[in-house]
Enzyme design. Structure first.
Site, short mmCIF file in Angstrom:
data_model
loop_
_atom_site.label_atom_id
_atom_site.label_comp_id
_atom_site.label_asym_id
_atom_site.label_seq_id
_atom_site.Cartn_x
_atom_site.Cartn_y
_atom_site.Cartn_z
N ASP A 86 6.78 -11.22 8.61
CA ASP A 86 5.57 -10.49 8.25
C ASP A 86 4.28 -11.24 8.58
O ASP A 86 3.43 -10.75 9.31
CB ASP A 86 5.62 -10.15 6.76
CG ASP A 86 4.34 -9.48 6.30
OD1 ASP A 86 4.16 -8.29 6.57
OD2 ASP A 86 3.51 -10.17 5.66
N GLY A 97 2.94 -6.26 7.81
CA GLY A 97 3.62 -6.52 9.08
C GLY A 97 5.01 -5.91 9.07
O GLY A 97 5.41 -5.20 10.00
N ASP A 98 5.76 -6.18 8.02
CA ASP A 98 7.10 -5.61 7.88
C ASP A 98 7.06 -4.11 7.62
O ASP A 98 7.74 -3.32 8.28
CB ASP A 98 7.84 -6.29 6.73
CG ASP A 98 8.40 -7.65 7.12
OD1 ASP A 98 8.84 -7.79 8.27
OD2 ASP A 98 8.41 -8.56 6.27
N LEU A 99 6.27 -3.71 6.62
CA LEU A 99 6.27 -2.31 6.22
C LEU A 99 5.71 -1.40 7.32
O LEU A 99 6.16 -0.27 7.50
CB LEU A 99 5.47 -2.13 4.93
CG LEU A 99 6.02 -2.88 3.71
CD1 LEU A 99 5.14 -2.65 2.49
CD2 LEU A 99 7.46 -2.48 3.41
N GLY A 127 8.45 -0.69 9.69
CA GLY A 127 9.36 0.31 9.14
C GLY A 127 8.81 1.71 9.23
O GLY A 127 9.53 2.67 9.57
#
Length: 398
Positions: free
Chosen positions: A143, A171-173, A176
């Site tokens: 992230d 960054g991660d979300l 997704g």
């Protein structure tokens, strides 16, 4: 009532956050999500699992949140026999979702090139840090790495000496969320064309996309923007102001909001004619903010939110989690839900933000135990009980 993605089967090979978050959203929307895990389980099964404050029934907060509405099947994909079992699953699947490092699916022979030979309608989606090609695509990424490279950290915080990541792992979300958009787009295209395709999601691409109008501002001016805390690059007043017991956000975007604010507060210094339009306010940003700070600190956040709201001026408290997750609007929208657990208890988690007028049913099932559905899923494919037992004994499945 049915859910919109009922009948769509996902083989979810994901781990950690970006991929599981995409899989969670798709499962919330009704996809039949089969979590394909190594025999020892995916990494987040053990994350926080023994933390007394952040676990339940031996499962940590990560796993509890991200793996509702999913089944668990354990397969050793590094073995020939395990690969054959996975290929059998692919024949009956619509989507294969992963967030392995770039190149790993091809090495395991589970990339689009291999899987589309087995099922031409299959859609594969990979979420990686930097995509499937390019000068730096094989660098490891999490992230904060992509938040830093993507530019957003350089304008987050109050000064250039203390860059700050977003408190939420965007960054991660972000990876997704864009994966869900990509998968749904590929499903729609498949209905017209009859065949699948690969969806390549780069977390860095997502961060660059979310720079949005600020990137265009940079291209037009050539000037790197600087961090300015909670204020704005264009609008004034637009900030989180201290009150006697917290903070209140005031966001004056349109001149009409400014007129309402001046009339409400009745402060002569704010009646200067040059403040009636954005350029004049922006030129005196520090003075305007200073006047508001002196006033707003004299009363509570609730007082100011009520007063400002009565004049339809955009405003908000800066809520703690305890306040945000008990907000009446949040609760009305079913954005705090109970996830049932195997012992009969439940764990609260954020709900599904996608609300549909027809497919409105919302239901959440227990995060699966490791390999809990291996027998069920393989028997449904036509495997005999004896075949399942033999594969179990050989350590191919679990």
């Amino acid at each position: 009532m049915t859910k919109p993605l009922e009948g769509v089967r996902i083989l979810d090979l994901t781990h950690m956050l970006s991929g599981p978050y995409a899989g969670m959203i798709l499962a919330d929307l009704g996809a039949d999500s089969v979590k394909v895990e190594p025999l020892k389980g995916e990494g987040t099964r053990s994350l926080l699992a023994k933390d007394p404050n952040h676990s339940y029934g031996g499962q940590g907060a990560y796993f509890l949140t991200l793996n509702r509405n999913k089944k668990s099947v354990c397969i050793d994909l590094k073995s020939e026999a395990g690969l054959k079992v996975f290929y059998d699953l692919v024949k009956d699947a619509d989507i294969v979702l992963d967030n392995f490092s770039a190149g790993v699916p091809a090495k395991l022979k589970i990339d689009f090139e291999h899987l589309s030979r087995i099922n031409p309608r299959i859609i594969t989606c990979s979420v990686t840090g930097f995509g499937q090609a390019g000068p730096n695509f094989q660098r490891p990424a999490f992230d904060q790495v992509v938040q830093g490279i993507g530019g957003g950290m350089s304008i987050t915080g109050h000064d250039q000496d203390h860059p700050a990541r977003a408190g939420i792992p965007i960054g991660d979300l972000g990876g997704g969320m864009f994966a869900v958009m990509g998968v749904l787009s590929a499903l729609h295209a498949r209905e017209k064309r009859g065949y699948g395709q690969h969806v390549d999601i780069s977390m860095l691409d997502c961060q660059i996309s979310m720079l949005n109008y600020m990137a265009t501002m940079y291209f037009l001016s050539g000037d790197d923007p600087k961090p300015i805390g909670n204020s704005h690059f264009v609008h004034v007043p637009y900030d989180a102001f201290p009150t006697s017991d917290g903070f209140v956000i005031i966001a004056v975007i349109f001149d009409s909001f400014w007129d309402n604010l001046v009339a409400l507060l009745d402060i002569e210094a704010l009646r200067d004619p040059k403040y009636k339009t954005q350029p004049g306010r922006f030129a005196d940003k520090d003075r305007i903010n200073g006047i508001l700070k002196e006033l707003l600190v004299t009363n509570t956040t609730a007082h100011w939110v009520d007063l400002l709201s009565s004049a339809r001026i955009p405003c908000a408290p800066v809520n703690k989690f305890s306040e945000a997750l008990s907000d009446p609007q949040v609760l009305f929208r079913n954005m705090v839900v109970d996830i049932p657990q195997r012992d009969g208890g439940s764990v609260k988690a954020p709900g599904n933000p996608i609300k549909l007028s027809v497919d409105s049913e919302e239901a959440f099932s227990t995060p699966p135990g490791l390999g809990q559905h291996t027998r069920e899923v393989l028997r449904a494919l036509g495997y005999s009980e004896q075949q399942v037992e033999e594969l179990m004994t050989q350590g191919v499945i679990g």
